[in-house]
Design a protein around this motif. Structure first.
Motif, PDB file in Angstrom:
ATOM      1  N   UNK A 189       0.829  -1.200   0.000  1.00  7.57           N
ATOM      2  CA  UNK A 189       0.000   0.000   0.000  1.00  7.57           C
ATOM      3  C   UNK A 189       0.868   1.256   0.000  1.00  7.57           C
ATOM      4  N   UNK A 190       1.927   1.246   0.807  1.00 12.80           N
ATOM      5  CA  UNK A 190       2.824   2.401   0.894  1.00 12.80           C
ATOM      6  C   UNK A 190       3.504   2.669  -0.452  1.00 12.80           C
ATOM      7  N   UNK A 191       4.059   1.639  -1.062  1.00  9.84           N
ATOM      8  CA  UNK A 191       4.738   1.801  -2.344  1.00  9.84           C
ATOM      9  C   UNK A 191       3.751   2.261  -3.418  1.00  9.84           C
ATOM     10  N   UNK A 192       2.565   1.698  -3.427  1.00 10.98           N
ATOM     11  CA  UNK A 192       1.573   2.055  -4.448  1.00 10.98           C
ATOM     12  C   UNK A 192       1.128   3.509  -4.321  1.00 10.98           C
ATOM     13  N   UNK A 193       1.194   4.085  -3.118  1.00 16.82           N
ATOM     14  CA  UNK A 193       0.782   5.475  -2.918  1.00 16.82           C
ATOM     15  C   UNK A 193       1.878   6.480  -3.272  1.00 16.82           C
ATOM     16  N   UNK A 194       3.103   6.011  -3.440  1.00 13.83           N
ATOM     17  CA  UNK A 194       4.196   6.919  -3.796  1.00 13.83           C
ATOM     18  C   UNK A 194       4.007   7.457  -5.209  1.00 13.83           C
ATOM     19  N   UNK A 195       4.548   8.654  -5.490  1.00 14.90           N
ATOM     20  CA  UNK A 195       4.517   9.140  -6.873  1.00 14.90           C
ATOM     21  C   UNK A 195       5.221   8.136  -7.787  1.00 14.90           C
ATOM     22  N   UNK A 196       4.688   7.957  -8.955  1.00 14.00           N
ATOM     23  CA  UNK A 196       5.191   6.936  -9.878  1.00 14.00           C
ATOM     24  C   UNK A 196       6.697   7.053 -10.136  1.00 14.00           C
ATOM     25  N   UNK A 197       7.221   8.259 -10.238  1.00 12.54           N
ATOM     26  CA  UNK A 197       8.640   8.431 -10.533  1.00 12.54           C
ATOM     27  C   UNK A 197       9.555   8.119  -9.350  1.00 12.54           C
ATOM     28  N   UNK A 198       8.980   7.946  -8.152  1.00 14.24           N
ATOM     29  CA  UNK A 198       9.775   7.611  -6.968  1.00 14.24           C
ATOM     30  C   UNK A 198       9.757   6.121  -6.628  1.00 14.24           C
ATOM     31  N   UNK A 199       8.766   5.397  -7.103  1.00 14.25           N
ATOM     32  CA  UNK A 199       8.564   3.996  -6.713  1.00 14.25           C
ATOM     33  C   UNK A 199       9.777   3.116  -6.959  1.00 14.25           C
ATOM     34  N   UNK A 200      10.446   3.303  -8.081  1.00 15.52           N
ATOM     35  CA  UNK A 200      11.553   2.410  -8.448  1.00 15.52           C
ATOM     36  C   UNK A 200      12.737   2.513  -7.494  1.00 15.52           C
ATOM     37  N   UNK A 201      12.726   3.451  -6.596  1.00 14.72           N
ATOM     38  CA  UNK A 201      13.803   3.596  -5.604  1.00 14.72           C
ATOM     39  C   UNK A 201      13.697   2.572  -4.479  1.00 14.72           C
ATOM     40  N   UNK A 202      12.575   1.846  -4.427  1.00 10.78           N
ATOM     41  CA  UNK A 202      12.294   0.976  -3.287  1.00 10.78           C
ATOM     42  C   UNK A 202      11.981  -0.463  -3.697  1.00 10.78           C
ATOM     43  N   UNK A 249       9.768  -6.004  -6.401  1.00  9.64           N
ATOM     44  CA  UNK A 249      10.040  -4.686  -6.980  1.00  9.64           C
ATOM     45  C   UNK A 249       8.820  -3.798  -6.792  1.00  9.64           C
ATOM     46  N   UNK A 250       9.013  -2.502  -7.017  1.00 11.51           N
ATOM     47  CA  UNK A 250       7.895  -1.562  -6.925  1.00 11.51           C
ATOM     48  C   UNK A 250       6.834  -1.889  -7.973  1.00 11.51           C
ATOM     49  N   UNK A 251       7.260  -2.293  -9.155  1.00  7.36           N
ATOM     50  CA  UNK A 251       6.296  -2.652 -10.210  1.00  7.36           C
ATOM     51  C   UNK A 251       5.444  -3.840  -9.777  1.00  7.36           C
ATOM     52  N   UNK A 252       6.059  -4.834  -9.142  1.00  9.85           N
ATOM     53  CA  UNK A 252       5.300  -5.986  -8.635  1.00  9.85           C
ATOM     54  C   UNK A 252       4.337  -5.551  -7.534  1.00  9.85           C
ATOM     55  N   UNK A 253       4.756  -4.624  -6.687  1.00 11.83           N
ATOM     56  CA  UNK A 253       3.897  -4.140  -5.602  1.00 11.83           C
ATOM     57  C   UNK A 253       2.653  -3.469  -6.162  1.00 11.83           C
ATOM     58  N   UNK A 254       2.813  -2.666  -7.202  1.00 12.30           N
ATOM     59  CA  UNK A 254       1.666  -1.991  -7.818  1.00 12.30           C
ATOM     60  C   UNK A 254       0.716  -3.015  -8.438  1.00 12.30           C
ATOM     61  N   UNK A 255       1.269  -4.051  -9.075  1.00 14.42           N
ATOM     62  CA  UNK A 255       0.428  -5.117  -9.644  1.00 14.42           C
ATOM     63  C   UNK A 255      -0.346  -5.840  -8.552  1.00 14.42           C
ATOM     64  N   UNK A 256       0.316  -6.132  -7.431  1.00 15.08           N
ATOM     65  CA  UNK A 256      -0.351  -6.821  -6.328  1.00 15.08           C
ATOM     66  C   UNK A 256      -1.446  -5.945  -5.719  1.00 15.08           C
ATOM     67  N   UNK A 257      -1.201  -4.648  -5.625  1.00 13.24           N
ATOM     68  CA  UNK A 257      -2.198  -3.725  -5.066  1.00 13.24           C
ATOM     69  C   UNK A 257      -3.466  -3.679  -5.914  1.00 13.24           C
TER      70      UNK A 257
END
Length: 93
Positions: A52-65, A76-84
């Motif tokens: 939830x935290x990663x998905x709420x981040x601005x898209x350009x910042x997600x890949x940092x985590x 990865x952040x991309x996987x987190x967004x898919x799971x969300x």
């Protein structure tokens, strides 16, 4: 939980379920892992909370985590967004 490694040969069980309440930690993607990796966590909580935290981040910042799920692997952040976006992802309520 459902996708933790079993005790037999230490391989994950292939149930297709996600253990949303498992412990997880948010890490910088480039923190280097290593022996003291656990001390480098930026945030801790359940797997669902970290997603939830990663998905709420601005898209350009997600890949940092990345999310490190205890007993599982790194997501990865991309996987987190898919799971969300999954239908079975728990609500924040």
């Amino acid at each position: 939980m459902s996708d933790h490694p079993s005790t037999y040969k230490g391989t994950p069980l292939e149930t297709g379920e996600h253990a949303w309440d498992d412990r997880a930690a948010l890490h910088a993607a480039d923190d280097g892992d290593g022996v003291l990796d656990g001390m480098k966590a930026l945030r801790r909580g359940t797997f669902a909370e970290m997603i939830r935290h990663v998905a709420m981040l601005p898209e350009d910042e997600r890949s940092r985590y990345v999310i490190e799920k205890l007993g599982d692997r790194e997501y990865s952040a991309a996987e987190a967004v898919e799971l969300a976006a999954r239908d079975d992802f728990p609500s924040a309520d």
